[in-house]
Design a protein around this motif. Structure first.
Motif, PDB file in Angstrom:
ATOM      1  N   GLN A  12     -30.458  74.075 122.392  1.00 30.37           N
ATOM      2  CA  GLN A  12     -29.288  74.513 121.622  1.00 30.37           C
ATOM      3  C   GLN A  12     -29.073  76.020 121.773  1.00 30.37           C
ATOM      4  N   ASN A  14     -26.994  79.224 122.655  1.00 27.77           N
ATOM      5  CA  ASN A  14     -25.578  79.575 122.596  1.00 27.77           C
ATOM      6  C   ASN A  14     -25.121  80.169 123.919  1.00 27.77           C
ATOM      7  N   TYR A  16     -21.874  81.871 125.567  1.00 25.63           N
ATOM      8  CA  TYR A  16     -20.666  82.547 125.093  1.00 25.63           C
ATOM      9  C   TYR A  16     -19.690  82.799 126.236  1.00 25.63           C
ATOM     10  N   LEU A 200     -24.096  88.048 117.345  1.00 25.55           N
ATOM     11  CA  LEU A 200     -23.969  86.740 117.985  1.00 25.55           C
ATOM     12  C   LEU A 200     -25.286  86.460 118.697  1.00 25.55           C
ATOM     13  N   HIS A 203     -29.417  81.706 119.522  1.00 22.74           N
ATOM     14  CA  HIS A 203     -29.562  80.408 118.871  1.00 22.74           C
ATOM     15  C   HIS A 203     -29.077  80.544 117.437  1.00 22.74           C
ATOM     16  N   GLY A 204     -28.493  79.494 116.905  1.00 29.54           N
ATOM     17  CA  GLY A 204     -28.079  79.500 115.508  1.00 29.54           C
ATOM     18  C   GLY A 204     -26.751  80.197 115.289  1.00 29.54           C
ATOM     19  N   GLY A 205     -26.427  80.403 114.005  1.00 26.83           N
ATOM     20  CA  GLY A 205     -25.132  80.927 113.635  1.00 26.83           C
ATOM     21  C   GLY A 205     -25.040  82.436 113.706  1.00 26.83           C
ATOM     22  N   ALA A 206     -23.792  82.908 113.607  1.00 25.66           N
ATOM     23  CA  ALA A 206     -23.520  84.344 113.660  1.00 25.66           C
ATOM     24  C   ALA A 206     -23.928  85.012 112.359  1.00 25.66           C
ATOM     25  N   SER A 207     -24.065  86.336 112.411  1.00 22.06           N
ATOM     26  CA  SER A 207     -24.407  87.127 111.231  1.00 22.06           C
ATOM     27  C   SER A 207     -23.795  88.511 111.418  1.00 22.06           C
TER      28      SER A 207
END
Length: 226
Positions: A12, A14, A16, A200, A203-207
């Motif tokens: 998983q 990311n 872009y 960005l 892995h995982g969501g943005a912050s």
């Protein structure tokens, strides 16, 4: 500027895609395992053509599809020289744990590889990227920074790979990893950025830098002077 992405493969990771509004060219970042098909589908649908692939580091979950993507579009890959060896010999960067998953697959460098250095400024597809060398997760890890326009004005975007995640940081138990070095890199290159800088991760969501500064347990006690 369009900034979009999707998680690819078993890891998983990311992948872009960045492009200026109304542009026909784009830049791809970290095409990992099983990223080629959804990436090509997206590019065909949007009419975008990549001019380069940027790699935040050399681990296979971020580079699995770089050679076929570069070959399909006849474009170069950019990577820090400390991680370049992993393009053709990924097990050197991960140890034997991935051997079963790789099976009899073989990996080669793209036809054109351009090496990144700390402080580099790249102009690709009409987008300006600034390169920060952030060793620790791997010795060749980099953060890629650019600017994106929003309704509230321009915002800096940091593509952090596996250096910094939402609520966590990269692992350092693989070959070339160094926990204290990673913390120094985060302090020196990321915590000096503004709180509104978008993060960005690989892995995982943005912050955001502000969110991580305030709540990431691994960053307690760190500041830009570390």
């Amino acid at each position: 500027m369009l900034v979009t992405g999707f998680p690819a493969g078993a890891f998983q990771t990311n992948c872009y895609i960045l492009a200026q509004d109304d542009a026909t060219e784009c830049v791809v970042v970290d095409p990992g395992q099983e990223a080629t098909e959804p990436l090509v589908e997206f590019l065909d649908k949007t009419g975008l053509t990549p001019t380069a692939v940027l790699l935040t580091h050399g681990h296979l979950d971020h580079t699995w599809s770089v050679a076929p993507v570069c070959a399909k579009y006849s474009i170069p890959a950019y990577i820090h020289p400390e991680d370049r060896y992993m393009l053709s010999d990924p097990l050197r960067g991960t140890g034997a744990a991935l051997a079963a998953m790789i099976g009899d697959a073989t990996f080669t460098e793209p036809a054109e590889v351009i090496e990144l250095a700390d402080g580099d400024v790249l102009e690709l597809a009409g987008i300006r990227f600034e390169v920060d060398h952030t060793p620790g997760h791997t010795q060749g890890s980099v953060v890629l920074r650019t600017m994106a326009a929003t309704e509230d004005g321009p915002v800096q975007v940091a593509l952090t790979g596996d250096t910094l995640f939402a609520g966590s940081i990269g692992r350092t138990d693989l070959p070339g990893g160094d926990h204290e070095q990673l913390l120094r890199s985060i302090a020196a290159k990321l915590l000096v950025l503004g709180d509104d800088t978008a993060v960005l991760p690989g892995h995982g969501g943005a912050s955001s830098i502000g969110q991580e500064r305030a709540s990431n347990p691994f960053l307690v006690g760190l500041d830009g002077s570390r």
